[in-house]
Design an enzyme around this catalytic site. Structure first.
Site, PDB file in Angstrom:
ATOM      1  N   HIS A  49      73.008 -53.897 -49.748  1.00 35.08           N
ATOM      2  CA  HIS A  49      71.772 -53.485 -50.418  1.00 35.08           C
ATOM      3  C   HIS A  49      71.575 -51.974 -50.284  1.00 35.08           C
ATOM      4  O   HIS A  49      72.043 -51.353 -49.320  1.00 35.08           O
ATOM      5  CB  HIS A  49      70.566 -54.182 -49.764  1.00 35.08           C
ATOM      6  N   SER A 333      68.725 -60.675 -43.566  1.00 39.37           N
ATOM      7  CA  SER A 333      69.090 -59.698 -44.577  1.00 39.37           C
ATOM      8  C   SER A 333      68.137 -58.517 -44.452  1.00 39.37           C
ATOM      9  O   SER A 333      66.946 -58.733 -44.205  1.00 39.37           O
ATOM     10  CB  SER A 333      68.956 -60.325 -45.967  1.00 39.37           C
ATOM     11  N   CYS A 395      99.736 -70.744 -52.481  1.00 38.28           N
ATOM     12  CA  CYS A 395      98.456 -71.032 -53.145  1.00 38.28           C
ATOM     13  C   CYS A 395      98.576 -70.551 -54.587  1.00 38.28           C
ATOM     14  O   CYS A 395      98.613 -69.345 -54.834  1.00 38.28           O
ATOM     15  CB  CYS A 395      97.308 -70.320 -52.424  1.00 38.28           C
ATOM     16  N   CYS A 437      97.598 -76.730 -51.918  1.00 36.23           N
ATOM     17  CA  CYS A 437      98.292 -75.891 -50.928  1.00 36.23           C
ATOM     18  C   CYS A 437      98.019 -76.282 -49.472  1.00 36.23           C
ATOM     19  O   CYS A 437      98.732 -75.846 -48.571  1.00 36.23           O
ATOM     20  CB  CYS A 437      97.961 -74.417 -51.142  1.00 36.23           C
TER      21      CYS A 437
HETATM   22  C1  FAD Z   1      71.442 -66.827 -47.199  1.00 33.25           C
HETATM   23  C2  FAD Z   1      71.706 -65.472 -46.626  1.00 33.25           C
HETATM   24  C3  FAD Z   1      71.913 -64.377 -47.460  1.00 33.25           C
HETATM   25  C4  FAD Z   1      72.132 -63.116 -46.923  1.00 33.25           C
HETATM   26  N1  FAD Z   1      72.469 -62.083 -47.752  1.00 33.25           N
HETATM   27  C5  FAD Z   1      72.676 -60.857 -47.247  1.00 33.25           C
HETATM   28  C6  FAD Z   1      73.067 -59.788 -48.095  1.00 33.25           C
HETATM   29  O1  FAD Z   1      73.345 -59.961 -49.262  1.00 33.25           O
HETATM   30  N2  FAD Z   1      73.156 -58.554 -47.548  1.00 33.25           N
HETATM   31  C7  FAD Z   1      72.875 -58.324 -46.245  1.00 33.25           C
HETATM   32  O2  FAD Z   1      72.896 -57.177 -45.839  1.00 33.25           O
HETATM   33  N3  FAD Z   1      72.588 -59.333 -45.394  1.00 33.25           N
HETATM   34  C8  FAD Z   1      72.504 -60.593 -45.874  1.00 33.25           C
HETATM   35  N4  FAD Z   1      72.219 -61.632 -45.035  1.00 33.25           N
HETATM   36  C9  FAD Z   1      72.096 -61.362 -43.599  1.00 33.25           C
HETATM   37  C10 FAD Z   1      73.462 -61.223 -42.946  1.00 33.25           C
HETATM   38  O3  FAD Z   1      74.322 -62.251 -43.349  1.00 33.25           O
HETATM   39  C11 FAD Z   1      73.269 -61.247 -41.428  1.00 33.25           C
HETATM   40  O4  FAD Z   1      72.383 -60.209 -41.098  1.00 33.25           O
HETATM   41  C12 FAD Z   1      74.532 -61.044 -40.639  1.00 33.25           C
HETATM   42  O5  FAD Z   1      75.591 -61.829 -41.110  1.00 33.25           O
HETATM   43  C13 FAD Z   1      74.254 -61.357 -39.168  1.00 33.25           C
HETATM   44  O6  FAD Z   1      75.421 -61.120 -38.442  1.00 33.25           O
HETATM   45  P1  FAD Z   1      75.436 -61.364 -36.871  1.00 33.25           P
HETATM   46  O7  FAD Z   1      76.726 -60.837 -36.407  1.00 33.25           O
HETATM   47  O8  FAD Z   1      74.197 -60.790 -36.277  1.00 33.25           O
HETATM   48  O9  FAD Z   1      75.315 -62.935 -36.710  1.00 33.25           O
HETATM   49  P2  FAD Z   1      76.414 -64.072 -36.963  1.00 33.25           P
HETATM   50  O10 FAD Z   1      77.261 -63.775 -38.123  1.00 33.25           O
HETATM   51  O11 FAD Z   1      75.693 -65.369 -36.963  1.00 33.25           O
HETATM   52  O12 FAD Z   1      77.323 -63.977 -35.682  1.00 33.25           O
HETATM   53  C14 FAD Z   1      76.921 -64.459 -34.431  1.00 33.25           C
HETATM   54  C15 FAD Z   1      78.134 -64.999 -33.730  1.00 33.25           C
HETATM   55  O13 FAD Z   1      77.809 -65.336 -32.399  1.00 33.25           O
HETATM   56  C16 FAD Z   1      78.495 -66.528 -32.062  1.00 33.25           C
HETATM   57  N5  FAD Z   1      77.791 -67.143 -30.947  1.00 33.25           N
HETATM   58  C17 FAD Z   1      76.571 -67.712 -30.945  1.00 33.25           C
HETATM   59  N6  FAD Z   1      76.248 -68.147 -29.731  1.00 33.25           N
HETATM   60  C18 FAD Z   1      77.290 -67.853 -28.927  1.00 33.25           C
HETATM   61  C19 FAD Z   1      77.560 -68.067 -27.553  1.00 33.25           C
HETATM   62  N7  FAD Z   1      76.656 -68.673 -26.746  1.00 33.25           N
HETATM   63  N8  FAD Z   1      78.760 -67.669 -27.042  1.00 33.25           N
HETATM   64  C20 FAD Z   1      79.671 -67.074 -27.844  1.00 33.25           C
HETATM   65  N9  FAD Z   1      79.467 -66.851 -29.161  1.00 33.25           N
HETATM   66  C21 FAD Z   1      78.286 -67.221 -29.692  1.00 33.25           C
HETATM   67  C22 FAD Z   1      78.448 -67.331 -33.340  1.00 33.25           C
HETATM   68  O14 FAD Z   1      79.437 -68.341 -33.368  1.00 33.25           O
HETATM   69  C23 FAD Z   1      78.651 -66.264 -34.394  1.00 33.25           C
HETATM   70  O15 FAD Z   1      80.003 -66.094 -34.743  1.00 33.25           O
HETATM   71  C24 FAD Z   1      72.074 -62.920 -45.530  1.00 33.25           C
HETATM   72  C25 FAD Z   1      71.895 -64.032 -44.687  1.00 33.25           C
HETATM   73  C26 FAD Z   1      71.763 -65.294 -45.231  1.00 33.25           C
HETATM   74  C27 FAD Z   1      71.672 -66.469 -44.338  1.00 33.25           C
END
Ligand code: FAD
Length: 473
Positions: A49, A333, A395, A437
């Site tokens: 964004h 997001s 694939c 695949c």
């Molecule tokens: C529907 C939707 C649409 C979105 N669209 C956008 C967009 O277009 N643009 C944008 O900027 N953002 C968007 N977002 C937001 C964006 O996807 C998130 O902000 C981002 O992916 C978060 O990343 P993260 O690394 O914080 O969390 P996550 O990707 O959830 O990573 C957290 C990790 O921690 C691991 N974990 C959890 N607990 C433990 C534990 N106890 N021990 C070890 N590992 C653990 C999990 O397995 C996971 O891999 C969207 C989100 C959603 C749901």
């Protein structure tokens, strides 16, 4: 003893690991799943964004605008698919039209590049928008990215620069003694600094250490994914006007030529519930038809859902309530768009806790994937001569060869599961969704990882594909 332990390898954990890999530090990333980027980072709209809609003064606004500017160069360094296709937020009635002016002012206050386009200009820029459109807010710096590739590339580059990754290991609690003790289901580790990037489960990790308790609530977003097709279709990311529920529904191309329609926005209780629901998806499509007249739903190849980690502040929670323990949670997001700037912010917080000395041998460049599909016939022939496995297409939908699959398995942060390969190379992403695949991929994974085929899973844990031999019983 580690200098830094990062809990969670979503886009934030991976970005922070790669950013801190520039320094002489001993870093461990612990991820509970079988691959990086398997949580919220795997199921979102994939939009970088521009930063026009978060409220000015929030972390979301600050980090989104900065992150948006950082992406083009980082994606070049890491060979990650990224396209600055621009976004258009479309008004279709008077009320929405008024809201566009508010968004314009907000965007300008946040430092995002935005302008209003009138109906004529809008229809020229994007002939597929509804004929009912009045005006649109144009954000030329908005982009689309491949979030799976991004997480893998970030972690691969971090590991190339010395970071360690433990997959399939869950952090159970963090304790503070002289240093921090991170207890997992496989052992315990000490570290000077712990960075909590555990996504939806970030509250559990934080609450295991800090007295001040927090709560994250999953807010589900459901989508349709459309196949790529040859006829021209939307080129910009098209949004309906946002409401209190979120950024609104979008119709957007993806970096791989598919199209997304979604998402919905509903609070749920279960942090693992990524099921989809027909009624909700029907409403999503209805909303999408308000901004685009013709959505070729005959091209739908799958539906999916992602979970936003909502915190009551409705902002990112990036804090250091106890020296050396940094929370990076509540990353709804635009958490993806903000991630490069979030990582820089966290690095400056870490610099207050431990000395950061730059490594002389830091290399920001990741070796590009081979991507035979995009090579000329001459290049393809040359590669096949050198390695005949590049001539063996596994694939067919996505045109991926055995040579490319083997390369993706044997890199740092390489694929170990069927889904892991899908994320890296798009094997099984096409029309047949792996129907043709998957069995071949299973064999290659087993052979290259020196495992029994029965031990190869779809996505780790107990997601076995082959259960027992049936012939000869
Ligand atoms: C529907 C939707 C649409 C979105 N669209 C956008 C967009 O277009 N643009 C944008 O900027 N953002 C968007 N977002 C937001 C964006 O996807 C998130 O902000 C981002 O992916 C978060 O990343 P993260 O690394 O914080 O969390 P996550 O990707 O959830 O990573 C957290 C990790 O921690 C691991 N974990 C959890 N607990 C433990 C534990 N106890 N021990 C070890 N590992 C653990 C999990 O397995 C996971 O891999 C969207 C989100 C959603 C749901």
């Amino acid at each position: 003893m580690y200098d830094i332990i990062i809990v969670g390898a979503g886009v934030n954990g991976c970005f922070i690991a790669r950013t801190l890999a520039k320094y002489k530090l001993n870093i461990l990333v612990i991820e509970k799943e079988s691959d990086v980027g398997d949580g919220t980072s795997a199921a979102n709209s994939a939009i970088v964004h521009s930063g026009y809609d978060p409220h000015t003064g929030t972390l979301k606004a600050e980090l989104n605008v900065l992150g948006n500017k950082m992406y083009p160069e980082i994606c070049k360094e890491l060979d990650v698919s990224f396209k600055m296709n621009g976004s258009l937020t479309i008004s279709t009635n008077e009320e929405e039209d008024k809201k566009l002016d508010e968004l314009l002012a907000l965007g300008k206050a946040n430092g995002a590049e935005v302008r209003i386009v009138d109906r004529d200009e809008l229809l020229k820029m994007e002939p597929f928008v509804t004929k009912k459109a009045l005006r649109a807010l144009y954000a030329p710096t908005a982009g689309i990215i491949n979030p799976f590739e991004l997480c893998v590339a970030l972690m691969e580059n971090a590991m190339d620069n010395g970071v360690s990754l433990h997959l399939n290991e869950k952090v159970l609690k963090v304790e503070k003694k002289d240093d921090f003790i991170v207890k997992t289901d496989k052992g315990e580790y000490s570290a000077k600094v712990v960075i909590n990037c555990a996504g939806l489960y970030g509250d559990d990790v934080s609450n295991s250490l800090l007295d001040e308790k927090i709560k994250l609530v999953p807010r589900k977003g459901e989508y349709y994914l459309l196949d790529h097709f040859n006829e021209p279709y939307v080129t910009h990311t098209l949004f309906s006007v946002p409401s209190s529920k979120g950024k609104g529904v979008l119709v957007a191309p993806t970096t791989s030529g598919n199209y997304l329609v979604g998402p919905s926005s509903n609070f749920i209780d279960d942090k693992d519930d990524v099921s989809t629901n027909n009624e909700i998806l029907t409403d999503v499509v209805k909303e999408a038809y308000r901004i685009v007249d013709n959505i070729p739903m005959q091209y739908v190849i799958t539906e999916f859902a992602g979970l936003r980690a909502y915190h009551e502040s409705n902002d990112f929670v990036i804090n250091e309530k106890l020296k050396g323990f940094i929370n990076v949670i509540g990353m709804q997001s635009p958490g993806l768009a903000s991630a490069p700037a979030t990582a820089s912010k966290v690095a400056s917080m870490v610099a207050r806790d431990i000395e950061l000395v730059e490594r002389e041998d830091y290399n920001p460049i990741r070796r590009p994937y081979i991507r035979l599909k995009y090579k000329s016939n001459e290049e393809k022939n040359k590669m096949i001569k050198e390695n005949p496995l590049f001539g063996k297409i596994i694939c067919r939908c996505e045109e991926v060869s055995e040579g490319e699959i083997i390369d993706a398995i044997h890199r740092n942060c390489g694929a170990t599961t069927v889904k892991g390969l899908k994320k890296r190379l798009r094997t099984g992403f096409g029309k047949c969704q792996g129907g043709f695949c998957q069995s071949l991929i299973l064999k290659i994974l087993a052979r290259e990882l020196n495992k029994d085929m029965k031990d190869i899973t779809l996505k780790g844990e107990a997601s076995y594909i082959l259960l027992k031999e049936t012939k000869g019983e």
